[in-house]
Each structure stands twice: as structure tokens, then as C-alpha cells.
Motif scaffolding. Structure first.
Motif, mmCIF file in Angstrom:
data_model
loop_
_atom_site.group_PDB
_atom_site.id
_atom_site.type_symbol
_atom_site.label_atom_id
_atom_site.label_comp_id
_atom_site.label_asym_id
_atom_site.label_seq_id
_atom_site.Cartn_x
_atom_site.Cartn_y
_atom_site.Cartn_z
ATOM 1 N N GLY A 1 -28.509 -30.136 8.097
ATOM 2 C CA GLY A 1 -27.255 -30.353 8.157
ATOM 3 C C GLY A 1 -27.078 -31.396 8.952
ATOM 4 O O GLY A 1 -25.446 -31.507 9.294
ATOM 5 N N MET A 2 -27.793 -32.328 9.773
ATOM 6 C CA MET A 2 -26.910 -33.583 10.021
ATOM 7 C C MET A 2 -26.702 -34.762 9.152
ATOM 8 O O MET A 2 -25.680 -34.963 8.577
ATOM 9 N N TYR A 3 -26.801 -34.300 7.826
ATOM 10 C CA TYR A 3 -27.269 -35.481 6.984
ATOM 11 C C TYR A 3 -26.051 -34.972 6.549
ATOM 12 O O TYR A 3 -24.850 -35.741 5.979
ATOM 13 N N VAL A 4 -25.848 -33.530 5.926
ATOM 14 C CA VAL A 4 -24.684 -33.228 5.483
ATOM 15 C C VAL A 4 -22.901 -33.505 6.060
ATOM 16 O O VAL A 4 -22.348 -34.358 6.201
ATOM 17 N N LEU B 1 -21.892 -36.975 4.542
ATOM 18 C CA LEU B 1 -20.936 -36.451 3.550
ATOM 19 C C LEU B 1 -19.755 -36.017 3.906
ATOM 20 O O LEU B 1 -18.562 -36.375 3.856
ATOM 21 N N ALA B 2 -19.867 -35.332 5.204
ATOM 22 C CA ALA B 2 -18.481 -35.097 6.361
ATOM 23 C C ALA B 2 -17.869 -36.267 6.616
ATOM 24 O O ALA B 2 -16.583 -35.517 7.706
ATOM 25 N N VAL C 1 -35.637 -28.013 9.784
ATOM 26 C CA VAL C 1 -35.152 -28.309 8.200
ATOM 27 C C VAL C 1 -33.183 -28.401 7.879
ATOM 28 O O VAL C 1 -32.421 -28.743 7.406
ATOM 29 N N ILE C 2 -32.938 -27.151 8.600
ATOM 30 C CA ILE C 2 -31.495 -26.776 9.112
ATOM 31 C C ILE C 2 -30.737 -27.731 9.983
ATOM 32 O O ILE C 2 -29.725 -28.088 8.858
ATOM 33 N N LEU D 1 -25.296 -30.735 17.249
ATOM 34 C CA LEU D 1 -24.987 -30.334 18.127
ATOM 35 C C LEU D 1 -24.428 -29.181 16.982
ATOM 36 O O LEU D 1 -24.753 -27.798 17.428
ATOM 37 N N ILE D 2 -24.049 -29.330 16.386
ATOM 38 C CA ILE D 2 -23.211 -28.632 15.372
ATOM 39 C C ILE D 2 -24.114 -27.647 14.305
ATOM 40 O O ILE D 2 -24.538 -27.102 13.722
ATOM 41 N N ALA D 3 -24.854 -28.779 14.165
ATOM 42 C CA ALA D 3 -26.468 -28.312 13.459
ATOM 43 C C ALA D 3 -27.608 -27.413 14.405
ATOM 44 O O ALA D 3 -27.871 -26.848 13.554
ATOM 45 N N ALA D 4 -27.339 -27.934 15.027
ATOM 46 C CA ALA D 4 -28.327 -26.667 16.255
ATOM 47 C C ALA D 4 -28.118 -25.476 16.009
ATOM 48 O O ALA D 4 -28.703 -24.233 16.826
ATOM 49 N N ALA D 5 -26.849 -25.277 16.574
ATOM 50 C CA ALA D 5 -26.125 -24.010 16.641
ATOM 51 C C ALA D 5 -25.815 -22.883 15.040
ATOM 52 O O ALA D 5 -26.765 -21.756 15.125
ATOM 53 N N ALA D 6 -26.374 -23.634 13.431
ATOM 54 C CA ALA D 6 -26.759 -23.012 12.363
ATOM 55 C C ALA D 6 -27.464 -22.532 13.213
ATOM 56 O O ALA D 6 -28.123 -21.490 11.976
ATOM 57 N N ALA D 7 -28.966 -23.009 13.121
ATOM 58 C CA ALA D 7 -30.444 -22.749 13.062
ATOM 59 C C ALA D 7 -30.535 -21.722 14.371
ATOM 60 O O ALA D 7 -32.245 -21.451 14.023
ATOM 61 N N VAL D 8 -30.189 -21.050 14.720
ATOM 62 C CA VAL D 8 -30.082 -20.560 15.614
ATOM 63 C C VAL D 8 -30.801 -18.821 15.166
ATOM 64 O O VAL D 8 -31.934 -18.458 15.885
ATOM 65 N N PRO D 9 -29.892 -18.544 14.786
ATOM 66 C CA PRO D 9 -30.597 -17.004 14.163
ATOM 67 C C PRO D 9 -32.445 -17.342 13.755
ATOM 68 O O PRO D 9 -33.545 -16.505 13.618
#
Length: 128
Positions: free
Chosen positions: A87-90, A94-95, A82-83, A104-112
């Protein structure tokens, strides 16, 4: 100095995460040509999850893989999915970030979140 089991688990989880992210990313790039980016993301994510399960069992938590854990493991990756998908879509739509950098950025956000959920599943006490 002896580190508690949590420190070792976090370190091993990080190593498994790097290996899994590398596997995912290679699969994603390979599928990106024939598939749209979200389809490539979903397929690569599903395939890399199987390898991640076995590494997480044996290396991160040092437990024997079981069918129960195998079927519950997707719950730990659901939050990740989900994250990373959101994140990929955003990031891409969008960005307007490139579709090769966004995962890679989306994956880092999901780690914790992924660590917390996977630890709960893998180390959950067995009921007789």
C-alpha cells in the motif's frame, strides 16, 4: 447488555491497533530523515511489532505470552506487512500521495486481515 467475547476482542484489538499505529508512526517519522521511506517503514514496523505482541496477548485476548505465540505472532503481522508495504508503494510511488499520510491509509486497509490471523494464533488450542 452483555457482549460476547468477540465484540470485546474486536474493541480491544482496535485500541491496541491505535496504540501500535501511534508507536509505529512516531518511530517512522523519527527514522524518515536518516532512512528512505521504505527502510523507515520496515524498521518502525519491526520495532512496534514487539510491543504489539505483548499488548495483543495481555489486553486483547487476555492470554499469557508464550515463546510459541511470540514466534508465531509475526505470521499475523506478515499479512499486515505485505498489505501496508504494498500500500505504501502504491500510494507514494504510483498515486503520488505524501509519504507522511500513506502509512496511515495503508494501515487501515490491513486491520481486518490482521485481526483474523492474530485471533487464530493467540486463541489456537494448545496441543499436549
Amino acid at each position: 447488555m452483555r457482549h460476547g467475547p468477540l465484540v470485546g476482542q474486536v474493541a480491544r484489538f482496535g485500541l491496541v491497533g491505535v496504540a501500535n499505529t501511534g508507536t509505529y508512526y512516531v518511530l517512522y517519522l523519527g527514522l524518515l530523515g536518516p532512512l528512505p521511506y521504505l527502510a523507515a517503514h520496515i524498521a518502525a514496523f519491526a520495532l512496534s511489532t514487539v510491543g504489539s505482541f505483548f499488548l495483543t496477548c495481555r489486553f486483547t485476548y487476555r492470554v499469557r505470552p508464550t515463546w510459541r505465540a511470540f514466534f508465531l505472532f509475526p505470521l499475523s503481522t506478515a499479512a499486515n506487512f505485505v498489505i501496508t508495504t504494498g500500500g505504501m508503494y502504491v500510494l507514494v510511488d504510483l498515486a503520488h500521495l505524501g509519504d507522511r499520510t500513506a502509512p496511515l491509509i495503508a494501515a487501515a486497509a490491513a486491520v481486518p486481515v490482521t485481526f483474523a490471523v492474530s485471533r487464530t494464533i493467540m486463541l489456537r488450542p494448545r496441543t499436549p
